[in-house]
Design an enzyme around this catalytic site. Structure first.
Site, short mmCIF file in Angstrom:
data_model
loop_
_atom_site.label_atom_id
_atom_site.label_comp_id
_atom_site.label_asym_id
_atom_site.label_seq_id
_atom_site.Cartn_x
_atom_site.Cartn_y
_atom_site.Cartn_z
N SER A 54 0.81 -1.22 0.00
CA SER A 54 0.00 0.00 0.00
C SER A 54 0.84 1.27 0.00
CB SER A 54 -0.94 0.01 1.21
OG SER A 54 -0.19 -0.04 2.42
N ASP A 220 -1.34 7.67 9.99
CA ASP A 220 -1.95 6.70 10.89
C ASP A 220 -0.90 5.81 11.56
OD1 ASP A 220 -1.08 5.24 8.75
OD2 ASP A 220 -3.04 4.44 8.19
N HIS A 223 0.99 4.65 7.15
CA HIS A 223 0.94 5.19 5.78
C HIS A 223 1.39 6.66 5.77
CE1 HIS A 223 -2.08 1.87 5.72
NE2 HIS A 223 -1.39 1.56 4.62
#
Length: 266
Positions: A54, A220, A223
């Protein structure tokens, strides 16, 4: 005597004028033919693929988007990031997502998910992570002998913010990662890079390492936020410029002639 002097000066002036005019004409003709040749040449942009999880997938609106802008008209940047993936799953999809593009440059950015604790689906044992990176590198070199590879280490995490984010997501295991645990995967990534003489972007230290200041780079705890994306872009471009300068955009040919060159080739 004065008339002779003036005549000599005039003759010298005419000779210099002819010489300069001829030189300028030659330069213009050479300029035109040179850029007509450039325009007529076929230019295949190199393909750079970023392969990861991600942190890569989200990169299109962050560090990877900036990298694409950096390579404008010099190379094509392809994002092959898959949220939640680890290095093993990357191996499993390699033939489907990497091979069709025949990359000239591969950025490998796995490890953040591999480093989760045992019991979480993405967990990959440390030795297996190292072997997976080796597999990706050796396969790429076998398929594309001239390929340039760049490794990015896992970045640090900020546990407190990540735990709060995991609670909001309703995860059963909120403490699924630790910064200390991630560091061991960073070390393994560096060992693999050293073994194959592959340039390494040290995202771990570059984004704060063990310092509390690392929190500023994450939205967070895991990320990247805007600041984190900017920092990773800086780290990546610094390594490219210093360690593989032939891949720095300023040292690469441009795709097609500039509009100024086009305007004189009519």
């Amino acid at each position: 005597m004065r008339r002779f002097y003036l005549s000599t000066v005039y003759q010298n002036y005419r000779i210099i004028t002819w010489f300069v005019t001829g030189l300028l004409c030659g330069l213009v003709v050479n300029y035109i033919f040179t850029y007509k040749k450039i325009i007529s040449q076929t230019f295949n942009r190199p393909v750079i693929i970023a392969f990861g999880d991600s942190l890569t997938q989200r990169g299109s609106s962050g560090w990877l988007g900036q990298l694409s802008n950096w390579y404008t008209r010099k190379a094509d940047i392809i994002n092959r990031g898959y949220s939640g993936y680890n290095s093993l799953w990357g191996i499993k999809i390699y033939d489907q997502v990497i091979t069709p593009f025949k990359p000239n440059f591969l950025i490998i950015f796995f490890g953040a998910n591999d480093a989760v604790i045992e019991g979480v689906p993405q967990y990959v044992p440390l030795l297996d992570y190292k072997l997976n990176l080796i597999h990706l590198i050796e396969k790429s070199k076998r398929l594309y002998p001239n390929i340039q590879i760049l490794l990015i280490t896992p970045p640090p995490i900020y546990e407190y913010d990540l735990q709060q984010a995991n609670k909001l997501k309703g995860k059963t295991i909120v403490n699924d990662r630790t910064n200390e645990r991630t560091l061991s995967y960073v070390s393994s990534c560096k060992e693999v890079g050293a073994k194959y003489s592959i340039p390494i972007v040290d995202a771990w230290n570059g984004l704060g390492g063990n310092h509390d200041s690392r929190a500023q780079y994450f939205e967070d705890g895991l990320h990247f936020n805007i600041k984190g994306n900017d920092k990773l872009f800086e780290l990546v471009t610094n390594v490219i410029s210093s360690e593989i300068p032939s891949w720095a955009p300023d040292n690469m040919p441009i795709d097609q002639a500039t509009w100024q060159q086009m305007s004189i080739s009519k």
